[in-house]
Design a protein around this motif. Structure first.
Motif, PDB file in Angstrom:
ATOM      1  N   THR B  23      50.845 -33.499  -2.854  1.00 36.63           N
ATOM      2  CA  THR B  23      51.672 -32.288  -2.917  1.00 36.63           C
ATOM      3  C   THR B  23      51.788 -31.793  -4.356  1.00 36.63           C
ATOM      4  O   THR B  23      51.689 -30.597  -4.630  1.00 36.63           O
ATOM      5  CB  THR B  23      53.067 -32.579  -2.331  1.00 36.63           C
ATOM      6  N   ILE B  24      51.983 -32.724  -5.266  1.00 37.27           N
ATOM      7  CA  ILE B  24      52.076 -32.334  -6.675  1.00 37.27           C
ATOM      8  C   ILE B  24      50.747 -31.739  -7.147  1.00 37.27           C
ATOM      9  O   ILE B  24      50.726 -30.749  -7.889  1.00 37.27           O
ATOM     10  CB  ILE B  24      52.483 -33.551  -7.538  1.00 37.27           C
ATOM     11  N   ALA B  25      49.654 -32.310  -6.651  1.00 34.50           N
ATOM     12  CA  ALA B  25      48.336 -31.792  -7.029  1.00 34.50           C
ATOM     13  C   ALA B  25      48.171 -30.359  -6.524  1.00 34.50           C
ATOM     14  O   ALA B  25      47.668 -29.484  -7.236  1.00 34.50           O
ATOM     15  CB  ALA B  25      47.239 -32.684  -6.467  1.00 34.50           C
ATOM     16  N   ALA B  26      48.625 -30.102  -5.299  1.00 35.12           N
ATOM     17  CA  ALA B  26      48.497 -28.756  -4.716  1.00 35.12           C
ATOM     18  C   ALA B  26      49.389 -27.754  -5.442  1.00 35.12           C
ATOM     19  O   ALA B  26      49.008 -26.611  -5.663  1.00 35.12           O
ATOM     20  CB  ALA B  26      48.836 -28.793  -3.233  1.00 35.12           C
ATOM     21  N   ALA B  27      50.605 -28.210  -5.801  1.00 36.88           N
ATOM     22  CA  ALA B  27      51.565 -27.282  -6.402  1.00 36.88           C
ATOM     23  C   ALA B  27      51.352 -27.148  -7.902  1.00 36.88           C
ATOM     24  O   ALA B  27      51.715 -26.146  -8.496  1.00 36.88           O
ATOM     25  CB  ALA B  27      52.988 -27.770  -6.128  1.00 36.88           C
ATOM     26  N   GLY B  28      50.803 -28.183  -8.500  1.00 35.06           N
ATOM     27  CA  GLY B  28      50.637 -28.160  -9.950  1.00 35.06           C
ATOM     28  C   GLY B  28      51.902 -28.507 -10.695  1.00 35.06           C
ATOM     29  O   GLY B  28      51.977 -28.354 -11.910  1.00 35.06           O
ATOM     30  N   ARG B  29      52.915 -28.978  -9.984  1.00 35.29           N
ATOM     31  CA  ARG B  29      54.168 -29.338 -10.653  1.00 35.29           C
ATOM     32  C   ARG B  29      55.024 -30.198  -9.737  1.00 35.29           C
ATOM     33  O   ARG B  29      54.753 -30.329  -8.551  1.00 35.29           O
ATOM     34  CB  ARG B  29      54.956 -28.110 -11.040  1.00 35.29           C
ATOM     35  N   GLY B  30      56.051 -30.788 -10.328  1.00 35.93           N
ATOM     36  CA  GLY B  30      56.991 -31.562  -9.526  1.00 35.93           C
ATOM     37  C   GLY B  30      57.707 -32.586 -10.374  1.00 35.93           C
ATOM     38  O   GLY B  30      57.245 -32.935 -11.459  1.00 35.93           O
ATOM     39  N   HIS B  31      58.876 -33.010  -9.880  1.00 28.90           N
ATOM     40  CA  HIS B  31      59.630 -34.057 -10.566  1.00 28.90           C
ATOM     41  C   HIS B  31      59.103 -35.407 -10.080  1.00 28.90           C
ATOM     42  O   HIS B  31      59.629 -35.992  -9.128  1.00 28.90           O
ATOM     43  CB  HIS B  31      61.121 -33.922 -10.277  1.00 28.90           C
ATOM     44  N   VAL B  32      58.057 -35.895 -10.707  1.00 28.76           N
ATOM     45  CA  VAL B  32      57.357 -37.086 -10.224  1.00 28.76           C
ATOM     46  C   VAL B  32      58.268 -38.309 -10.268  1.00 28.76           C
ATOM     47  O   VAL B  32      58.477 -38.996  -9.268  1.00 28.76           O
ATOM     48  CB  VAL B  32      56.108 -37.374 -11.084  1.00 28.76           C
ATOM     49  N   GLY B  33      58.823 -38.552 -11.452  1.00 27.02           N
ATOM     50  CA  GLY B  33      59.608 -39.768 -11.629  1.00 27.02           C
ATOM     51  C   GLY B  33      60.800 -39.816 -10.703  1.00 27.02           C
ATOM     52  O   GLY B  33      61.066 -40.839 -10.043  1.00 27.02           O
ATOM     53  N   SER B  34      61.522 -38.706 -10.616  1.00 20.51           N
ATOM     54  CA  SER B  34      62.747 -38.667  -9.808  1.00 20.51           C
ATOM     55  C   SER B  34      62.442 -38.769  -8.324  1.00 20.51           C
ATOM     56  O   SER B  34      63.254 -39.254  -7.540  1.00 20.51           O
ATOM     57  CB  SER B  34      63.501 -37.364 -10.069  1.00 20.51           C
ATOM     58  N   THR B  35      61.273 -38.305  -7.934  1.00 20.92           N
ATOM     59  CA  THR B  35      60.878 -38.378  -6.528  1.00 20.92           C
ATOM     60  C   THR B  35      60.561 -39.827  -6.148  1.00 20.92           C
ATOM     61  O   THR B  35      60.987 -40.312  -5.103  1.00 20.92           O
ATOM     62  CB  THR B  35      59.639 -37.494  -6.293  1.00 20.92           C
ATOM     63  N   LEU B  36      59.838 -40.502  -7.015  1.00 19.94           N
ATOM     64  CA  LEU B  36      59.382 -41.843  -6.648  1.00 19.94           C
ATOM     65  C   LEU B  36      60.498 -42.880  -6.705  1.00 19.94           C
ATOM     66  O   LEU B  36      60.460 -43.871  -5.975  1.00 19.94           O
ATOM     67  CB  LEU B  36      58.206 -42.256  -7.538  1.00 19.94           C
ATOM     68  N   SER B  37      61.502 -42.666  -7.522  1.00 19.32           N
ATOM     69  CA  SER B  37      62.607 -43.634  -7.510  1.00 19.32           C
ATOM     70  C   SER B  37      63.369 -43.549  -6.185  1.00 19.32           C
ATOM     71  O   SER B  37      63.940 -44.518  -5.716  1.00 19.32           O
ATOM     72  CB  SER B  37      63.539 -43.424  -8.709  1.00 19.32           C
ATOM     73  N   LEU B  38      63.336 -42.397  -5.577  1.00 22.33           N
ATOM     74  CA  LEU B  38      64.078 -42.137  -4.334  1.00 22.33           C
ATOM     75  C   LEU B  38      63.379 -42.589  -3.062  1.00 22.33           C
ATOM     76  O   LEU B  38      63.992 -42.626  -2.005  1.00 22.33           O
ATOM     77  CB  LEU B  38      64.153 -40.621  -4.140  1.00 22.33           C
ATOM     78  N   MET B  39      62.081 -42.806  -3.147  1.00 22.98           N
ATOM     79  CA  MET B  39      61.245 -42.832  -1.939  1.00 22.98           C
ATOM     80  C   MET B  39      61.724 -43.851  -0.902  1.00 22.98           C
ATOM     81  O   MET B  39      61.822 -43.546   0.279  1.00 22.98           O
ATOM     82  CB  MET B  39      59.793 -43.108  -2.351  1.00 22.98           C
ATOM     83  N   LYS B  69      70.684 -34.754  -5.682  1.00 24.73           N
ATOM     84  CA  LYS B  69      69.755 -34.619  -6.822  1.00 24.73           C
ATOM     85  C   LYS B  69      68.546 -33.848  -6.296  1.00 24.73           C
ATOM     86  O   LYS B  69      67.491 -34.404  -5.970  1.00 24.73           O
ATOM     87  CB  LYS B  69      69.368 -35.967  -7.438  1.00 24.73           C
ATOM     88  N   GLY B  70      68.749 -32.543  -6.204  1.00 25.84           N
ATOM     89  CA  GLY B  70      67.773 -31.690  -5.520  1.00 25.84           C
ATOM     90  C   GLY B  70      66.392 -31.713  -6.144  1.00 25.84           C
ATOM     91  O   GLY B  70      65.392 -31.421  -5.478  1.00 25.84           O
ATOM     92  N   HIS B  71      66.305 -32.112  -7.416  1.00 27.57           N
ATOM     93  CA  HIS B  71      64.987 -32.133  -8.072  1.00 27.57           C
ATOM     94  C   HIS B  71      64.102 -33.240  -7.503  1.00 27.57           C
ATOM     95  O   HIS B  71      62.901 -33.245  -7.764  1.00 27.57           O
ATOM     96  CB  HIS B  71      65.140 -32.270  -9.581  1.00 27.57           C
ATOM     97  N   GLY B  72      64.682 -34.142  -6.718  1.00 28.43           N
ATOM     98  CA  GLY B  72      63.854 -35.169  -6.047  1.00 28.43           C
ATOM     99  C   GLY B  72      63.383 -34.703  -4.677  1.00 28.43           C
ATOM    100  O   GLY B  72      63.005 -35.513  -3.829  1.00 28.43           O
ATOM    101  N   CYS B  73      63.367 -33.391  -4.464  1.00 32.93           N
ATOM    102  CA  CYS B  73      63.153 -32.837  -3.125  1.00 32.93           C
ATOM    103  C   CYS B  73      61.806 -33.185  -2.507  1.00 32.93           C
ATOM    104  O   CYS B  73      61.686 -33.189  -1.274  1.00 32.93           O
ATOM    105  CB  CYS B  73      63.331 -31.328  -3.152  1.00 32.93           C
ATOM    106  N   LEU B  74      60.814 -33.489  -3.337  1.00 27.86           N
ATOM    107  CA  LEU B  74      59.514 -33.832  -2.744  1.00 27.86           C
ATOM    108  C   LEU B  74      59.648 -35.021  -1.802  1.00 27.86           C
ATOM    109  O   LEU B  74      59.040 -35.051  -0.725  1.00 27.86           O
ATOM    110  CB  LEU B  74      58.508 -34.185  -3.846  1.00 27.86           C
ATOM    111  N   ALA B  75      60.433 -36.006  -2.201  1.00 28.22           N
ATOM    112  CA  ALA B  75      60.636 -37.181  -1.339  1.00 28.22           C
ATOM    113  C   ALA B  75      61.265 -36.750  -0.015  1.00 28.22           C
ATOM    114  O   ALA B  75      60.892 -37.229   1.058  1.00 28.22           O
ATOM    115  CB  ALA B  75      61.517 -38.202  -2.049  1.00 28.22           C
ATOM    116  N   LEU B  76      62.216 -35.819  -0.101  1.00 24.39           N
ATOM    117  CA  LEU B  76      62.881 -35.336   1.123  1.00 24.39           C
ATOM    118  C   LEU B  76      61.905 -34.541   1.987  1.00 24.39           C
ATOM    119  O   LEU B  76      61.823 -34.748   3.203  1.00 24.39           O
ATOM    120  CB  LEU B  76      64.092 -34.479   0.744  1.00 24.39           C
ATOM    121  N   TYR B  77      61.159 -33.622   1.364  1.00 22.36           N
ATOM    122  CA  TYR B  77      60.213 -32.809   2.137  1.00 22.36           C
ATOM    123  C   TYR B  77      59.202 -33.711   2.849  1.00 22.36           C
ATOM    124  O   TYR B  77      58.832 -33.457   4.005  1.00 22.36           O
ATOM    125  CB  TYR B  77      59.461 -31.837   1.222  1.00 22.36           C
ATOM    126  N   ILE B  78      58.750 -34.737   2.146  1.00 23.52           N
ATOM    127  CA  ILE B  78      57.741 -35.611   2.742  1.00 23.52           C
ATOM    128  C   ILE B  78      58.324 -36.376   3.925  1.00 23.52           C
ATOM    129  O   ILE B  78      57.686 -36.506   4.969  1.00 23.52           O
ATOM    130  CB  ILE B  78      57.131 -36.522   1.655  1.00 23.52           C
TER     131      ILE B  78
END
Lengths: 309, 275
Positions: B23-39, B69-78
């Motif tokens: 997803t980050i590759a497709a979007a070209g951006r994302g809060h990587v660290g904050s997403t992975l701590s949440l997973m 912590k909305g910036h970790g939203c990638l984990a939620l979307y996934i």
């Protein structure tokens, strides 16, 4: 006026089980009847406005109609982001009853005077902004808000204002003519209606009879009503207990600037300066100090009147 | 000090992380660290704890989940896509002009998202309102809010803690993704939180601490809710920012990443092993 607003909350709660009330450390005994009869829907929380607006958002997201009351400056300046994001962004049914709108808390100083509340609240999409002139109008507006969805801000005056808006059948949101006249329109919101009416008494002796057009709902602005009443007018005097930015005068003139067939309307504003209040005393003394007075309205009307030039 | 045990990531943990990188590759951006701590926190909540029906995201008795912590939203979307709240085909359009999935989650736009978050310190109070609403309508719905540790710098979090304790919301649970890092650097340097669990206890929360990457431990602690009748629950989840990607782990410069190079992406995929 505050008492009437809260009584309307109680009435609404009696009629609709979705209604809840949240106060922020208000005075003892506020809405005691509500608390006694519907304790599960009565919340007196602490001096914690951010938590309260979030809580109101959560309750409204679950289908409740939430009334929140505290001092106007704390509902507007202090938790602006919560109001913007938690309430307005989702257009939730939360009604903010801001006590001490304008210069009401004059004795308490600039920390407590809500001189920019209309601007702050009007800047937020989905927000309805109302400023009644007296107790009967407060009751009508509170009832009118029931049929509107989304957040609303209610500017509450000092109370015991003379009752000048009785027998009103004007629909919610519409500009209403409080005194008929011609040539000049005086537009008011909130308690400045009284200032305008006092000015018309003074002007009557000179044979000048401006129309007094009261706009208790500043947002959404009744531009259709304004257009009708300004069509035959040469001048418009806007009277407001508010700083220049974002008040009633700003809202009207911003709209007026793009209306080509009202180019004949010259405008004067009678309102507070772009300054923090620097005196105490009373609301009346400060209004006088800043020139929000019948005399200033009279002078502005004269200046615009065709025979006064 | 970050007392995570270093529990190895299992195949589902790795698979979910591959989706994050996709997803980050497709979007070209994302809060990587904050997403992975949440997973793992979100995975256990959605796999084992929360009661919901993706076909009826407005089911009144569902448990409410708010990612404060909305910036970790990638984990939620996934997780929401994984559970069928919306098609996984939406994920590559993360942060796109015409996509539904913004860089912070918005209620009303994304099925399964209960509150709009992004500005920190809002989610707990909204959750308290929802918990009170559930009590008023005598619903068994519970409320879970995940906040960041940096987010706990916000005064509104502590106003809300007082409120939750006052109302004895034992169906309200705040999980803190305590990855010990915030944007600028270590939380204990930017604005110290320790003794963190004691603070929550002092504010009236029944409080537990857990390794936030240990799936079994998370299941166990969440299975014991409510911890104590009449008290809201706090779970301090010790996590590692960027967990699973050595380049990103506990590295403040990976809090938010844009402009990931092909080499960066290749290294991230390599770290996760073969799919």
């Amino acid at each position: 006026m505050r008492k009437d607003a809260l009584e309307m909350v109680y009435e609404h709660a009696c009629e609709d089980p979705r209604v809840v009330f949240i106060g922020s450390d208000l005075g003892p005994g506020v809405l005691a009847k509500f608390q006694a009869e519907m304790p599960e829907r009565f919340f007196m929380e602490g001096v914690s406005e951010a938590a309260i607006i979030g809580m109101a958002s959560g309750l409204a997201a679950e289908g409740h109609i939430v009334y929140v009351s505290t001092i106007a400056v704390f509902l507007t300046r202090r938790v602006y982001e919560q109001v913007a994001l938690d309430l307005c962004l989702r257009s939730l049914d939360v009604r903010l009853i801001g006590t001490g709108g304008g210069l009401v808390y004059a004795p308490l100083g600039p920390t407590h005077m809500a001189t920019d509340d209309i601007a702050l609240m009007s800047a937020l999409p989905n927000m309805t902004v109302v400023a009644p002139a007296d107790a009967p109008e407060m009751r009508r507006l509170m009832r009118g808000l029931r049929s509107r969805s989304g957040p609303a801000y209610i500017r509450v005056g000092k109370g015991s204002e003379p009752e000048v808006t009785s027998d009103d059948t004007t629909p919610f949101g519409a500009a209403r003519v409080v005194r008929e006249g011609a040539g000049i329109v005086i537009a008011t919101t909130g308690i400045t209606l009284h200032t305008a009416l006092a000015a018309t008494e003074l002007l009557a002796a000179e044979g000048i009879q401006p129309k007094v057009l009261h706009l208790p709902v500043v947002k959404p602005l009744d531009t259709a009503g304004l257009a009708v009443h300004l069509r035959e007018a040469q001048g418009l005097v806007v009277v407001e207990e508010h700083v220049p930015a974002g008040g009633l005068a700003a809202a009207i003139t911003q709209w007026l600037a793009e209306v080509d067939d009202l180019r004949q309307v010259r405008v004067r504003r009678v309102g507070l300066p772009d300054a923090f209040p620097d005196r105490y005393g009373s609301q009346a003394l400060l209004l006088d100090h800043y020139g929000v007075t019948p005399a200033r309205v009279v002078a502005s009307v004269r200046a615009l009147h065709p025979e006064g030039r | 000090m970050n007392p995570t045990s270093g529990t190895p990531l299992d195949e589902r943990a790795l698979a979910l992380r591959r989706r994050v990188i996709d997803t980050i590759a497709a979007a070209g951006r994302g809060h990587v660290g904050s997403t992975l701590s949440l997973m793992e926190i979100l995975r256990v909540l959605y796999d084992d704890v929360l009661r919901y029906d993706p076909a009826r995201p407005d089911w009144p008795d569902r448990d409410r989940f708010i990612l404060s912590k909305g910036h970790g939203c990638l984990a939620l979307y996934i997780m929401l896509a994984d559970k069928g709240f919306f098609p996984a085909g939406e994920l590559p359009r993360f942060c796109h002009f015409d996509g539904k999935l913004g860089g912070h989650p918005e209620a009303g736009k994304v099925p399964g998202v209960e509150a709009t978050t992004g500005s920190l310190g809002h989610g707990p109070a909204i959750g308290v309102g929802m918990a009170i609403a559930a009590r008023l309508r005598k619903s068994p719905a519970r409320v879970f809010v995940v906040a960041g540790d940096g987010e706990c710098n916000e005064g509104s979090v502590w106003e809300t803690a007082l409120t939750a304790a006052k109302h004895k919301l034992d169906h309200f649970t705040l999980l803190v993704d305590h990855n010990h890092m915030q944007s600028y650097g270590p939380t204990e340097e930017v604005l110290p939180l320790a003794p963190f669990a004691d603070k929550w206890r002092a504010f009236g929360f029944a409080t537990e601490a857990v390794d936030g990457h240990d799936v079994a431990a998370l299941r166990a602690v969440l299975g014991r809710l409510p911890f104590e009748a009449g008290k809201p629950n706090a779970i301090i989840c010790h996590t590692v920012k960027g967990r699973g990607l050595p380049a990103a782990e506990q590295n403040a410069s990976w809090h938010h990443k844009s402009k990931l190079s092909e080499d960066d992406l290749a290294a991230l995929y390599a770290a996760l092993g073969p799919a």
